[in-house]
Design an enzyme around this catalytic site. Structure first.
Site, PDB file in Angstrom:
ATOM      1  N   LYS A 157       0.818  -1.218   0.000  1.00  0.00           N
ATOM      2  CA  LYS A 157       0.000   0.000   0.000  1.00  0.00           C
ATOM      3  C   LYS A 157       0.851   1.268   0.000  1.00  0.00           C
ATOM      4  O   LYS A 157       0.391   2.324  -0.415  1.00  0.00           O
ATOM      5  CB  LYS A 157      -0.969  -0.022   1.168  1.00  0.00           C
ATOM      6  N   ASP A 158       2.103   1.158   0.440  1.00  0.00           N
ATOM      7  CA  ASP A 158       3.002   2.316   0.386  1.00  0.00           C
ATOM      8  C   ASP A 158       3.201   2.809  -1.046  1.00  0.00           C
ATOM      9  O   ASP A 158       3.380   4.007  -1.265  1.00  0.00           O
ATOM     10  CB  ASP A 158       4.384   1.947   0.946  1.00  0.00           C
TER      11      ASP A 158
END
Ligand SMILES: *Cc1c(COP(=O)(O)O)cnc(C)c1O
Length: 470
Positions: free
Chosen positions: A109-110
Site C-alpha cells: 500500500k506504500d
C-alpha cells in the site's frame, strides 16, 4: 484526460478533481473516459528506471499536472523506498517474486499512498484549502496512510483503530509517528465500531463539508493508477531476463484494487496472458470468477488479514468493463447486489467469466505449508498474503499440466506479487517455520516513543475530537 463515473450520472472531471472526489456523487467509481493504448511505447518503456516509467504512465492520465511538477511528485514519493529499483523481481523456485514491500511500512500500500499523500498536498497547495483525513483501520492501511501524509502542512490525519485488537507491531507502526498532523485514536470497541463511526461521520454532509473531511480509501483513482506501474515494470524486467514475450501475474486479493491495476495495464496493451486471482477463505471473488455469481458471505478472520473482506470495493470498476461500459446495465447489477446480496453475469462459450482470469483460494493450512516449504527449499520467507498467491499460482500450474502436458501457459513466466514483508506477520511466520523474521525498521520500533489518545466508542466524541484538533 477526463474521468467519468461507472454509474453514468456525473459530468466528466479532470484528474485533480477525480483524485479529490474519491467516490463519484452518483455512488459510482471514477474511471478515465478512455484507456490509452500504449502498445507502441512498450519497447521504449522497457529501458526506463522505475520512476521514469512511472512518469511516462502517470502523465497520460494526469494531464492537468505540469510535467516538471509530476516528475518531482514521483521522485519524492519513491525516495522513501529502501531499494534502488523500488519494486524488484526476485527469482525464487521457478517464480518471480515482485517485492512490493520496500516502502516505509513494508507493505504494497506504500506504493500508492506515498504518492497519494504528496499529490493531495500538491493539489491543496495550488488550490488553497485543507484536508482532514478520517479513517478506520485494523492495521495495514492505517499505517501506510499515516506514513503517506505525515508532516504535510495542509493535511491532518485521524486514524481510529480498535483498542487492543490490532497487532502490537502494527499499532506501533502507527503510534510511533509523532508528527503534529497525525492523530491516532484507540477506540474502545471493534474494527466494525470504528468503521461505523467513520461511516456515520461521513454521512453527516454538513459536518463533512464544514471540516473538509476526506478519506484515502482504496477506491481513489490515483491509488489504482500508480499501481499499474509495477505491472509494466516487472513484466519488462522478467521478459528481458527470460526472453518471453508475455507474462502472467498471481495477485493476493482483497478489495480488488491491486489486481484491477494489472487488468488495466493489460487493457492498455501490456502482454499479460493470465491474471491469477488468489483469495484466502474469504473467497467471494474466487467464487465469482469460477461461477459468474458474486454473492456475499460472512467474513472470517485469517492469518492474511488484509484479504479478509467480503465485498471488494474496487470490483465495480472491473464489472463496468465486463458489461461493455454500459452504465445502465452496471447499475442494474449493483442494485441486484444491494437488494439480494448477489449478482450474476453470464459465462462465455468456454464456461468462464473472463478467459484472462484464473482464480483460486488458499486456506490457512495451505498458507502455512507454503511458507514453510519456500523457506526450507529456497531459503526465502513469504508473508502470509504472498503465500496465498504463490500457492494458488502453483495450483494453477498443476491444473494446466494435467489438462495438457505442454501448453503455452506453462512456458510463460509467472510473477507473484509479494504484498508485505514477512517481518510484519511474526506469529504466522513462527507458526509456519518455528522462527521469526526480523527487519531493522520494525526492530527500531521496540523502544520508540508513541502518541495515541483513547476514546469511547461514540460518534459524537470522535467528531468533537476532530474539531478540537484541526
Ligand atoms: C491490501 C493488501 C492486500 C489486498 O490488496 P487489494 O488491493 O485489497 O486486493 C494484499 N496483501 C496485503 C499485505 C495488503 O496490505
Amino acid at each position: 484526460m477526463k474521468y467519468i463515473s461507472t454509474r453514468g450520472q456525473m459530468e466528466p472531471v479532470g484528474f485533480q478533481d477525480a483524485v479529490m472526489t474519491g467516490l463519484a456523487p452518483d455512488g459510482g467509481l471514477l474511471l478515465p473516459e478512455v484507456l490509452p493504448d500504449v502498445s507502441d511505447q512498450l519497447e521504449k518503456w522497457a529501458a526506463l528506471s522505475y520512476t521514469d516509467l512511472a512518469f511516462e504512465v502517470i502523465r497520460l492520465f494526469a494531464t492537468d499536472i505540469p510535467e516538471t511538477d509530476l516528475k518531482k511528485l514521483i521522485d519524492d514519493s519513491y525516495s522513501t523506498f529502501d531499494h534502488p529499483e523500488v519494486a524488484p523481481s526476485v527469482e525464487v523456485g521457478g517464480f518471480y517474486i515482485l517485492e512490493l514491500f520496500h516502502g516505509p511500512t513494508l507493505a504494497f500500500k506504500d506504493v500508492a499512498l506515498q504518492f497519494l499523500g504528496n499529490l493531495f498536498e500538491y493539489i491543496l497547495e495550488k488550490r488553497g484549502g485543507k484536508l482532514n483525513i478520517l479513517g478506520a483501520t485494523s492495521g495495514d492501511t492505517g499505517s501506510a496512510a499515516i506514513h503517506g501524509v505525515r508532516g504535510k502542512p495542509n493535511i491532518n490525519i485521524f486514524i481510529m483503530h480498535p483498542a487492543g485488537r490490532t497487532s502490537p507491531l502494527q499499532e506501533k507502526q502507527m503510534t510511533s509517528v509523532l508528527d503534529s498532523n497525525v492523530f491516532n485514536l484507540a477506540v474502545d470497541g471493534t474494527f466494525d465500531d470504528c468503521q461505523n463511526i467513520m461511516k456515520t461521520t461521513f454521512a453527516d454532509v454538513p459536518f463533512k463539508t464544514e471540516h473538509s473531511l476526506g478519506s484515502v480509501n482504496s477506491v481513489n483513482w490515483a491509488r489504482v493508477l500508480v499501481q499499474t506501474v509495477y505491472y509494466f515494470y516487472s513484466a519488462f524486467q522478467v521478459m528481458k531476463k527470460t526472453g518471453a514475450n508475455t507474462v502472467q501475474f498471481s495477485v493476493p486479493t482483497g478489495n480488488f484494487g491491486d489486481i484491477l491495476a494489472g487488468y488495466l495495464a493489460q487493457q492498455m496493451g501490456l502482454p499479460v496472458s493470465k491474471l491469477i486471482l488468489a483469495t484466502n477463505e474469504n473467497d467471494i471473488l474466487t467464487r465469482f470468477f469460477t461461477t459468474g455469481i458474486y454473492s456475499k458471505a460472512q467474513a472470517v478472520p485469517t492469518i492474511s488479514p488484509s484479504m479478509d473482506i467480503q465485498v471488494a470495493s474496487n470490483f465495480e470498476r472491473y464489472l463496468y468493463f465486463k458489461v461493455g461500459k454500459d452504465a445502465a446495465k452496471l447499475v442494474g447489477l449493483m442494485n441486484d447486489f444491494q437488494e439480494k446480496g448477489a449478482l450474476q453475469i453470464e459465462l462465455n462459450e468456454n464456461g468462464s467469466v473472463d478467459d484472462l482470469f484464473a482464480a483460486g483460494r488458499g486456506d490457512t493450512a495451505a498458507t502455512l505449508e507454503t511458507i514453510k516449504r519456500y523457506k526450507d527449499q529456497f531459503g526465502y520467507v513469504l508473508d502470509p498474503h504472498t503465500a496465498v498467491g504463490v500457492f494458488v499460482a502453483e495450483e494453477f500450474g498443476r491444473a494446466l499440466s494435467t489438462k495438457a502436458p505442454r501448453t503455452d501457459c506453462q512456458s510463460v513466466p509467472t510473477i507473484c506479487l509479494a504484498t508485505a514483508h514477512p517481518a510484519k506477520f511474526t506469529q504466522a511466520i513462527i507458526d509456519a517455520t518455528g522462527e521469526a523474521v526480523n527487519h531493522p525498521t520494525l526492530d527500531a520500533l521496540a523502544d520508540a516513543e508513541t502518541r495515541c489518545d483513547s476514546i469511547a466508542n461514540d460518534v459524537e466524541l470522535v467528531k468533537q475530537y476532530v474539531v478540537e484538533h484541526i
